[in-house]
Each structure stands twice: as C-alpha cells, then as structure tokens.
Design a protein around this motif. Structure first.
Motif, PDB file in Angstrom:
ATOM      1  N   GLN A 128       1.227  -1.239   0.078  1.00  0.00           N
ATOM      2  CA  GLN A 128      -0.365  -0.271  -0.268  1.00  0.00           C
ATOM      3  C   GLN A 128       0.808   1.599   0.077  1.00  0.00           C
ATOM      4  OE1 GLN A 128      -3.454   0.013   0.185  1.00  0.00           O
ATOM      5  NE2 GLN A 128      -3.719  -2.758  -0.085  1.00  0.00           N
ATOM      6  N   GLY A 129       1.747   1.608  -1.068  1.00  0.00           N
ATOM      7  CA  GLY A 129       2.096   2.612  -1.391  1.00  0.00           C
ATOM      8  C   GLY A 129       3.933   2.174  -1.268  1.00  0.00           C
ATOM      9  N   ALA A 130       3.994   3.069  -0.007  1.00  0.00           N
ATOM     10  CA  ALA A 130       5.467   2.455   0.688  1.00  0.00           C
ATOM     11  C   ALA A 130       5.032   1.803   1.761  1.00  0.00           C
ATOM     12  CB  ALA A 130       6.174   3.802   1.265  1.00  0.00           C
ATOM     13  N   ASN A 131       3.878   1.219   1.914  1.00  0.00           N
ATOM     14  CA  ASN A 131       3.717   0.704   3.410  1.00  0.00           C
ATOM     15  C   ASN A 131       3.872  -0.829   2.295  1.00  0.00           C
ATOM     16  OD1 ASN A 131       3.833   1.974   5.269  1.00  0.00           O
ATOM     17  ND2 ASN A 131       1.260   2.678   5.090  1.00  0.00           N
ATOM     18  N   LEU A 132       4.990  -2.326   2.753  1.00  0.00           N
ATOM     19  CA  LEU A 132       4.659  -3.134   2.569  1.00  0.00           C
ATOM     20  C   LEU A 132       4.180  -4.132   3.273  1.00  0.00           C
ATOM     21  CD1 LEU A 132       8.541  -4.022   2.510  1.00  0.00           C
ATOM     22  CD2 LEU A 132       7.354  -3.210   0.592  1.00  0.00           C
ATOM     23  N   HIS A 133       3.267  -5.075   2.125  1.00  0.00           N
ATOM     24  CA  HIS A 133       2.357  -6.359   2.848  1.00  0.00           C
ATOM     25  C   HIS A 133       3.190  -6.842   3.574  1.00  0.00           C
ATOM     26  CE1 HIS A 133       0.120  -9.398   2.972  1.00  0.00           C
ATOM     27  NE2 HIS A 133      -0.365  -9.332   2.593  1.00  0.00           N
ATOM     28  N   PRO A 134       3.156  -7.146   5.009  1.00  0.00           N
ATOM     29  CA  PRO A 134       2.764  -8.131   6.261  1.00  0.00           C
ATOM     30  C   PRO A 134       4.494  -9.331   6.089  1.00  0.00           C
ATOM     31  CG  PRO A 134       1.223  -7.487   6.853  1.00  0.00           C
ATOM     32  CD  PRO A 134       0.888  -7.112   5.364  1.00  0.00           C
ATOM     33  N   MET A 135       3.578 -10.298   4.335  1.00  0.00           N
ATOM     34  CA  MET A 135       4.524 -11.574   3.665  1.00  0.00           C
ATOM     35  C   MET A 135       5.665 -10.619   3.318  1.00  0.00           C
ATOM     36  SD  MET A 135       3.735 -13.999   3.863  1.00  0.00           S
ATOM     37  CE  MET A 135       2.732 -14.871   3.766  1.00  0.00           C
ATOM     38  N   GLN A 136       5.487  -9.754   2.709  1.00  0.00           N
ATOM     39  CA  GLN A 136       6.793  -8.797   1.987  1.00  0.00           C
ATOM     40  C   GLN A 136       8.047  -7.918   3.207  1.00  0.00           C
ATOM     41  OE1 GLN A 136       4.776  -5.493  -0.129  1.00  0.00           O
ATOM     42  NE2 GLN A 136       5.621  -6.813  -1.889  1.00  0.00           N
ATOM     43  N   GLN A 137       6.913  -7.610   4.304  1.00  0.00           N
ATOM     44  CA  GLN A 137       8.182  -7.503   5.340  1.00  0.00           C
ATOM     45  C   GLN A 137       8.304  -8.566   5.929  1.00  0.00           C
ATOM     46  OE1 GLN A 137       9.259  -4.032   6.601  1.00  0.00           O
ATOM     47  NE2 GLN A 137      10.566  -5.529   7.293  1.00  0.00           N
ATOM     48  N   ALA A 138       7.942  -9.675   6.329  1.00  0.00           N
ATOM     49  CA  ALA A 138       8.687 -11.227   7.140  1.00  0.00           C
ATOM     50  C   ALA A 138       9.715 -11.485   6.042  1.00  0.00           C
ATOM     51  CB  ALA A 138       7.224 -11.782   6.637  1.00  0.00           C
ATOM     52  N   PHE A 139       9.037 -11.756   4.795  1.00  0.00           N
ATOM     53  CA  PHE A 139      10.913 -12.712   3.863  1.00  0.00           C
ATOM     54  C   PHE A 139      11.376 -11.353   4.038  1.00  0.00           C
ATOM     55  CE2 PHE A 139       9.847 -15.626   0.768  1.00  0.00           C
ATOM     56  CZ  PHE A 139       7.974 -15.944   1.209  1.00  0.00           C
ATOM     57  N   ILE A 140      11.437  -9.990   4.820  1.00  0.00           N
ATOM     58  CA  ILE A 140      13.064  -9.074   5.077  1.00  0.00           C
ATOM     59  C   ILE A 140      13.327  -9.040   6.350  1.00  0.00           C
ATOM     60  CG2 ILE A 140      14.138  -6.542   5.102  1.00  0.00           C
ATOM     61  CD1 ILE A 140      11.664  -6.181   3.085  1.00  0.00           C
ATOM     62  N   ASP A 141      12.169  -9.491   6.953  1.00  0.00           N
ATOM     63  CA  ASP A 141      12.344  -9.575   8.809  1.00  0.00           C
ATOM     64  C   ASP A 141      13.507 -11.007   8.859  1.00  0.00           C
ATOM     65  OD1 ASP A 141      11.640  -7.119   8.626  1.00  0.00           O
ATOM     66  OD2 ASP A 141       9.841  -8.387   9.382  1.00  0.00           O
ATOM     67  N   GLN A 142      13.100 -12.323   8.417  1.00  0.00           N
ATOM     68  CA  GLN A 142      13.691 -13.326   8.061  1.00  0.00           C
ATOM     69  C   GLN A 142      14.511 -13.915   7.057  1.00  0.00           C
ATOM     70  OE1 GLN A 142      12.696 -14.764  10.875  1.00  0.00           O
ATOM     71  NE2 GLN A 142      11.000 -14.040  11.780  1.00  0.00           N
ATOM     72  N   ASP A 143      14.886 -12.606   6.804  1.00  0.00           N
ATOM     73  CA  ASP A 143      16.206 -13.572   5.228  1.00  0.00           C
ATOM     74  C   ASP A 143      15.199 -14.346   5.045  1.00  0.00           C
ATOM     75  OD1 ASP A 143      18.784 -12.497   4.512  1.00  0.00           O
ATOM     76  OD2 ASP A 143      19.554 -13.571   5.192  1.00  0.00           O
ATOM     77  N   ALA A 144      14.161 -14.444   4.180  1.00  0.00           N
ATOM     78  CA  ALA A 144      14.023 -15.835   3.573  1.00  0.00           C
ATOM     79  C   ALA A 144      14.126 -15.667   1.848  1.00  0.00           C
ATOM     80  CB  ALA A 144      12.240 -15.430   3.709  1.00  0.00           C
ATOM     81  N   PHE A 145      15.066 -15.303   1.449  1.00  0.00           N
ATOM     82  CA  PHE A 145      15.282 -15.259   0.372  1.00  0.00           C
ATOM     83  C   PHE A 145      17.238 -15.041  -0.030  1.00  0.00           C
ATOM     84  CE2 PHE A 145      16.140 -10.743   0.170  1.00  0.00           C
ATOM     85  CZ  PHE A 145      15.394 -10.416   1.045  1.00  0.00           C
ATOM     86  N   GLN A 146      17.289 -15.432  -1.119  1.00  0.00           N
ATOM     87  CA  GLN A 146      19.142 -15.390  -1.619  1.00  0.00           C
ATOM     88  C   GLN A 146      18.966 -14.280  -3.014  1.00  0.00           C
ATOM     89  OE1 GLN A 146      21.696 -18.768  -1.116  1.00  0.00           O
ATOM     90  NE2 GLN A 146      20.969 -19.912   0.819  1.00  0.00           N
ATOM     91  N   CYS A 147      19.172 -15.330  -3.794  1.00  0.00           N
ATOM     92  CA  CYS A 147      19.601 -14.250  -5.195  1.00  0.00           C
ATOM     93  C   CYS A 147      17.648 -13.901  -5.307  1.00  0.00           C
ATOM     94  CB  CYS A 147      19.690 -15.608  -6.324  1.00  0.00           C
ATOM     95  SG  CYS A 147      18.041 -16.544  -6.530  1.00  0.00           S
TER      96      CYS A 147
END
Ligand code: FES
Ligand code: FES
Length: 207
Positions: A128-147
């Motif tokens: 929502q604008g600059a506000n990430l969806h909770p799932m997007q934020q969670a992927f950042i918080d949990q370092d849930a990606f590499q490439c």
C-alpha cells in the motif's frame, strides 16, 4: 473465478499436478481458447489478435494480443509488470504465481483470455504505497531469500497460504508452499516468514 479447474493452482496441488494433471489441467484452458470466451471478440481467423481487458492491481489494462498468450507473458511483455518471474514456463516451479479472483494460479499455464473479468494481483500490487504487505516485510525480517528470483512467487503463494488457512503450523506451511521451488534452498526462512506474516495478517484482521 469459481471453477477450480479453470486455472491451475500453485502450492498445495503440486504433487498431484505433476503426477497427473499436467495434461488434464491444461485441457480446459485449451478448450476455452479454441471456443468462445466471455467478453472476447470472436474472430473467423484464430491467428488474428484479440482485444483483452485485464484488471491488474486495480487498474484495467486493454491489450491486443494473440489469443494463445499466457497471463505471465501478458503481464511481463505487454503490461511491463516484470515482478512475476518465468522460471520453468511449464508449471513446475511456482516463480510465476499470481492471484486471480482470490486464488493463486500459475500464470505460465493460464491463458490471459481466461483471466478476463477477474481481479489479478501481482507482487507489484501487494504493498500500500510505501507500506509493505506483512508478507513482504516478513520475508525481509526472516532473510527468506538469497538470489530472490523465486521470491515474488513465494510471497504471493505465502499470502494465499495464509488466506486459505494453511499457515497454522510448520508442516502445513511446508506442504502448501511446496509448489514454490527455491533453488537457493531458503526453505526454513521462508517457513518462518510465512508464519510471521500469518500472525501479522491475523492481527490486522482483528484490528
Ligand atoms: Fe510458471 Fe515455473 S514459470 S511454474
Ligand atoms: Fe534464489 Fe529462491 S532465493 S531461488
């Protein structure tokens, strides 16, 4: 869309999909393309382009495309939304997952024509604008990606997984996210992210 057979789903059906539905699931789409599709201008020559209006992330997009264009190609090549990724282009990796009519689908196996009249949500439409969806934020918080290549599909599938009520424990999350492959094997972090987001999405609904 109410008919579960119209579009192949990502996530929990991967094993069944690979086991038996690779041919069967695609049949309704082929039939729909060959026959009449609601809202599509009929053409006497099936090789001629057709006009299609897609409702993507709350905006109508009218395209003139080959009737055989997949939803993934319509999004990426015609509309310019390149967040949804083309991994295998064969319904086996989940990188192309988007929401159509509230259901997660594999856009590489979905004809754009068949998505007309349905609300389509891609990774670009989650925040929502600059506000990430909770799932997007969670992927950042949990370092849930590499490439990060699988990440848009993982996030869309994660949102669907929570909304389907399949994110109440780790085992369910693993099962219902199994259609989304991560070649970097970030799976433990992805499970943690979905679990975190499930809590946040539940709090949002209560609030
Ligand atoms: Fe669609 Fe792999 S690109 S499932
Ligand atoms: Fe690299 Fe998943 S983060 S494929």
């Amino acid at each position: 869309m109410t008919d579960d057979k119209k579009v192949p789903a990502s996530g929990f059906n991967r094993r069944a999909f690979i086991g038996g539905a690779a041919g069967a699931a695609a049949v309704p789409l082929v039939v729909r393309a060959a026959g009449s599709v609601e809202g599509v201008r009929p053409s006497s020559d099936p090789s001629l382009p057709v006009d299609v209006t897609l409702q993507v992330n709350n905006a109508n997009k009218t395209l003139t495309i080959d009737a055989r264009t997949t939803l993934l190609d319509a999004l990426r090549e015609h509309i310019g939304l390149t967040g949804s990724k083309k991994g295998c282009d064969h319904g086996q990796c989940g990188a192309c997952t988007v929401m159509v009519g509230g259901r997660r689908v594999l856009s590489c196996l979905t004809l754009a024509l068949s998505a007309q009249g349905e609300a389509i949500t891609t990774i670009e439409g989650l925040s929502q604008g600059a506000n990430l969806h909770p799932m997007q934020q969670a992927f950042i918080d949990q370092d849930a990606f590499q490439c990060g290549y699988c990440t848009p599909g993982q996030i869309i599938s994660g949102v669907a997984c929570v909304k389907e009520g399949h994110a109440t424990n780790d085992e369910d999350i693993r099962e219902y996210m199994s259609g989304n492959i991560c070649r970097c094997a970030a799976y433990p972090n992805i499970v943690a992210a979905v679990k975190q987001a499930a809590g946040a999405m539940s709090d949002e609904q209560k609030g």
